[in-house]
Design a protein around this motif. Structure first.
Motif, PDB file in Angstrom:
ATOM      1  N   TYR A 217      29.811  64.619  55.763  1.00  0.00           N
ATOM      2  CA  TYR A 217      28.838  63.523  55.385  1.00  0.00           C
ATOM      3  C   TYR A 217      27.858  63.969  54.500  1.00  0.00           C
ATOM      4  O   TYR A 217      27.575  65.264  54.501  1.00  0.00           O
ATOM      5  N   LEU A 219      23.785  62.772  53.293  1.00  0.00           N
ATOM      6  CA  LEU A 219      22.766  61.904  53.271  1.00  0.00           C
ATOM      7  C   LEU A 219      21.746  62.166  52.005  1.00  0.00           C
ATOM      8  O   LEU A 219      21.537  63.187  51.536  1.00  0.00           O
ATOM      9  N   THR A 234      23.777  56.948  54.094  1.00  0.00           N
ATOM     10  CA  THR A 234      24.493  57.921  54.542  1.00  0.00           C
ATOM     11  C   THR A 234      26.043  57.719  54.133  1.00  0.00           C
ATOM     12  O   THR A 234      26.726  56.599  54.449  1.00  0.00           O
ATOM     13  N   ARG A 266      20.360  63.051  61.191  1.00  0.00           N
ATOM     14  CA  ARG A 266      19.081  62.381  60.391  1.00  0.00           C
ATOM     15  C   ARG A 266      18.173  63.319  60.770  1.00  0.00           C
ATOM     16  O   ARG A 266      17.163  63.781  59.895  1.00  0.00           O
TER      17      ARG A 266
END
Length: 950
Positions: A217, A219, A234, A266
């Motif tokens: 992932y 961000l 995201t 987060r």
């Protein structure tokens, strides 16, 4: 607290030539940043050596320096502009950051009393130095994979012995994963370790236990001086760990994360950003998540600057990260800034997506024969596309339709793989076309659990692919007359193109189009508004989708279309799609200037493009932006909706040009040069016949459509022979052959890749000098904007040649022939707009190689060298607003400008680096010299024959 009042003048460092790993996304970021600074009334000084970009256009900054990106250039600029208060290095990728750090080490900023803004050098050093980063993460309690640092070969061997395989090697202070690799087997380790140490500027690598199969992932964050942090986007990688994010298919918003893990991620990202130093601006954080119920989170890296994915995140959300990051660097806080899409919400308001984004990279392995095509930790993609849809499936189909690799989407085009072993191989060793191989695997009956076992791609995605295949099978039971409205609407909502549905039904594409027209299954356009329609947005940035109609109280049925058509006269500019070798950022430059020129002429300018890296797809470049595939069906629907005066195709490279035939057939006006003239120039045979009629010399030639015909032609022509397919860009498929065996092999290969093509075979003028001219023509008058002479001999593709403007060895007789031929050809083709003609000169005779009545790769270079807005003029000529004679041309150039190609061969270590007729460079830089005694010119001229290959 408002912005700093002590900053009146800023130096911005660009990213230089386009290379694999650092592409147009930094041109986009830099362009946004310059505009953001100008809004604040700040004087802008730019250094960047790339002539092909919008960023280096004279209109973008108060002072543009097209100089090499080195500390000597910085010193020169700072002497000329003692008023510079600060430098902003975060918009130019790793190139700008490395130069900034070097200047810091040499004391240049201190000597000239220049502040560094938007970044903290200590933060950069912590994030780039893998050992320091690991120590910091341990201190703040953020988990990382077991890893250790090696700055010697011996140390690297010891670490491998301790950890065992598989391992990841990552080089410190590099971009695009340079030097990175996954090592599965001990016998491959020594070579990859050695390469990783060599690539790192500090000869250091981080070796970590490979988290293969974990999910990845990214961000995108912004932070201000008051420590406010917003998470803009995201992004989830569909591919598991082990493939560089630049080579991964990515999806926004994240699809397979539990809310608990998402919130934890987060918090970790914000904690990491706050811990690495005091800076204001953008930041990219990457994580790995275990694919089990625990969803353990491991930090991979953090980049405290705008990145490749921040361009994607900006386009995905409509939130202009680089623009806002620039304001934060000036001292604004997020709550003092407006969201520019809604106009009335705060920049502290996090974007919300009510649609899905899918990014798919674009590769050019065909240009690097013998290259390793499997994907890993080192980035190999040259560009990317983005699809926007109301579902993952719709966005996925749009992205695959945008790639321009002769596929109509996933499946249903007769081009899928049918060999079981080949499909298993492509899934096992991640291939560039694995998105298609996944679909083909399902189509041949391989179970989802088996595909998951091989690829480690999350079952949610595999189920999405499976649903598409089930729908394809269901539609295949019908024909065009019996297909229900419900099924056709479902296919369109899931992104299937009319061509694909026609393939399933065994009918023509036009029959499917007419069927959905009859059934009132039409595209509607939705706003990209950053806030899921919670607040009103007035930014004209649209994507298409299909909606089920709803019944109103008066029993009429309707769908909601958010794109309101104005009554202004309109023009559509077709963009150039994904970047690739042969068609790069220079066409984006042309499209943006085309849009601006159309606006100056009173038109509503509408842009259609699917490339998230570029300025043409910025939400406020055109009056209306349709972020859609440059694919016939999508374009035709927009044209029917907007009803423009016409379409400009000659600014978007081969992508736009290839659609001219369809536009002409459907009676849609092509603005500028007619389709017939475009086709005449592209059809090698027809064009050579025209040259014969107007008595212009060209190499002896003939055409062939089969290997047998080619061998017969070879009997009439002397070897060496140059073989060229029609309707291609960047020299695709071009090769010099020296005997019949080579000729036959190459013709068979071309016709396999490009079926039914007309091949031109002409006698190769060995030892000839190559030159090219660009001109603007209004059908009656011709103005030659520039003539360039190539340093390399004829046979090296013009995009790979070092070229001088103006020519340096051509005498008056040759120059007059070039001018006469250019004018004659431009008028014979009835050119309206731009034209590029390439010449071979032998024994003082000028032969024509080819003519392209469209914007060329060299137009931005000539415009920057002479300081004139040629694309603006050419667009006004195309629109019929001006004749060529209306413009007051005043080119200014002291000495010479050299166009220098830049290559990315370091990504493909085992590839033949010799140059030939097929283009291999990924970008270019510009170098100004006063005279031919210059050392740089002498060096280039001395090496001019070194790389020539057949």
């Amino acid at each position: 607290m408002p912005k700093r009042t002590d900053i009146k003048s800023i130096l911005l460092i660009g990213s230089g030539p386009i290379i694999i790993g650092q592409a147009c996304e930094f041109d986009y970021a830099g362009s946004q940043s310059l505009r953001s600074l100008r809004e604040e009334g700040i004087e802008t000084i730019l250094i960047n050596s790339n002539p092909a970009t919008i960023m280096t256009d004279p209109s973008m900054a108060d002072h543009v320096y097209l100089l090499p990106l080195n500390t000597n250039s910085l010193r020169q600029i700072l002497k000329e502009h003692p008023q510079i208060d600060a430098v902003l290095p975060t918009m130019g990728g790793q190139t700008a950051l490395n130069l900034c750090i070097e200047a810091q080490d040499k004391g240049i900023w201190e000597d000239h009393d220049v502040d560094l803004i938007g970044v903290d050098i200590d933060a950069i050093n912590i994030t780039e130095d893998r050992e320091k980063f690991r120590e910091l993460m341990g201190k703040i309690g953020v988990g990382m994979a077991p890893q250790a640092t090696a700055n010697s070969f011996l140390k690297g061997k010891e670490i491998a012995q301790e950890f065992g395989f598989p391992l990841c090697i990552r080089s410190s202070f590099t971009l695009g994963g340079a030097g990175a690799a996954i090592v599965h087997k001990e016998e491959d380790y020594d070579e990859l370790l050695r390469r990783g140490l060599e690539v790192s500027p500090i000869h250091e690598v981080m070796i970590d236990k490979a988290l293969l199969g974990w999910k990845e992932y990214e961000l995108e964050l912004l932070r201000d001086k008051n420590d406010n942090v917003v998470i803009i986007c995201t992004i989830e990688n569909m591919d598991p760990m082990g493939i560089h994010t630049g080579d991964s298919i990515t999806v926004a918003p994240a699809m397979t994360l539990s809310d608990r893990t998402f919130q934890k991620m987060r918090d970790m990202a914000i904690h990491m950003m706050r811990s690495i130093g005091e800076f204001e601006g953008g930041c990219n954080v990457q994580f790995a998540v275990s694919p089990d119920e625990n969803e353990d989170i491991i930090a991979i890296e953090i980049n405290p600057r705008v990145s490749r994915s921040s361009a994607l995140a900006s386009k995905a959300t409509g939130y202009p990260i680089a623009k806002v990051a620039t304001k934060l660097a000036l001292g604004y806080s997020l709550d003092e800034l407006n969201n520019q899409i809604t106009g009335n919400t705060s920049a502290l308001f996090e974007p919300t997506l009510d649609y899905v984004i899918v990014k798919i990279p674009r590769w050019n392995f065909d240009k690097f024969e013998g290259s390793d095509r499997t994907l890993g930790l080192q980035m190999k993609a040259v560009g990317e596309v983005m699809g926007i849809g109301r579902s993952f499936q719709e966005a996925l189909h749009k992205a695959t339709q945008s790639l321009e690799i002769k596929r109509n989407g996933l499946g249903a085009d007769g081009k899928g793989y049918t060999d079981y072993n080949q499909v298993i191989e492509k899934l096992t060793n991640a291939s560039w076309d694995r998105v298609f191989a996944l679909y083909d695997a399902i189509a041949m009956g391989i179970s989802l659990s088996r595909i998951h076992e091989i690829t480690k791609i999350d079952m949610w995605y595999l189920n999405q692919f499976n649903e598409l295949h089930e729908l394809e099978k269901e539609i295949g039971k019908f024909d065009v007359s019996t297909l229900s409205r419900k099924l056709l609407l479902e296919a369109k909502q899931k992104g299937f193109a009319d061509r694909q549905i026609a393939h399933m039904l065994g009918c023509l594409e036009s029959e499917v189009y007419n069927k959905r027209d009859e059934m009132n299954i039409n595209r509607v356009y939705k706003l990209v508004d950053t806030c899921a329609a919670e607040f009103a947005a007035d930014t004209p940035y649209y994507y298409s989708t299909f909606e089920a109609d709803v019944q109103k109280p008066d029993s009429t049925r309707y769908t909601h279309n958010e794109s309101i058509v104005s009554d202004k006269k309109k023009v559509i500019v077709l963009g150039s799609g994904p970047n690739r070798i042969g068609q790069g950022i220079e066409f984006d430059y042309c499209c943006v200037h085309g849009v601006y020129a159309a606006q100056e002429c009173g038109y509503e300018a509408i842009m259609i493009n699917c490339n998230p890296e570029t300025v043409s797809t910025d939400f406020d470049t055109a009056d209306k932006l349709y972020f859609e595939p440059v694919f016939w069906e999508h374009i035709y629907d927009i044209i029917r909706h907007e009803k423009p005066e016409g379409v400009i195709v000659q600014l978007g490279g081969q992508t736009a040009l290839k659609l001219a035939e369809k536009l002409d057939r459907y009676g849609i006006k092509i603005i500028g040069t007619s389709y017939n003239a475009l086709d005449l120039a592209e059809d090698r045979g027809r064009f050579s016949k025209l040259l014969k009629e107007i008595d212009i010399p060209y190499p002896p030639f003939d055409t062939a459509t089969t290997p047998d015909e080619a061998l017969k032609v070879a009997d009439k022509l002397d070897f060496p022979i140059l073989v060229r397919p029609s309707y291609v860009l960047g020299g695709q498929g071009m090769k010099i052959v020296i005997n019949k065996q080579e000729l036959e092999e190459h013709v068979v290969d071309i016709l396999r890749k490009i079926p039914n093509n007309v091949l031109l075979l002409d006698h190769y003028l060995d030892g000839a000098i190559e030159a090219e001219a660009d001109a603007i023509c209004d059908g009656e008058n011709v103005y030659i904007i520039g003539i360039m002479e190539h340093i390399e001999p004829c046979g090296v593709h013009s995009g790979d040649s070092n070229a001088l403007l103006p020519p340096f060895t051509l005498g008056d007789l040759v120059m007059q022939q070039i001018k006469d031929h250019t004018k004659k050809i431009a008028l014979s083709l009835k050119t309206v707009g731009l034209i590029n003609i390439q010449f071979a000169i032998k024994d003082n005779v000028v032969y024509i190689i080819e003519a392209n009545p469209r914007a060329s790769r060299t137009v931005p270079f000539i415009a920057k060298a002479y300081g004139e807005p040629y694309v603006n003029y050419a667009t006004k000529v195309m629109l019929g607003e001006n004749m060529v004679t209306d413009f007051d041309f005043k080119p200014e150039l002291k000495g010479y400008a050299i166009k220098q190609p830049v290559f990315s061969f370091n990504k493909f270590p085992n590839v033949d680096k010799r140059l030939g007729p097929e283009m291999k460079s990924t970008g270019e830089s510009i170098l100004f010299i006063d005279d031919l005694k210059d050392d740089d010119f002498y060096d280039l001229y001395a090496r001019r024959r070194m790389y020539l290959s057949k």
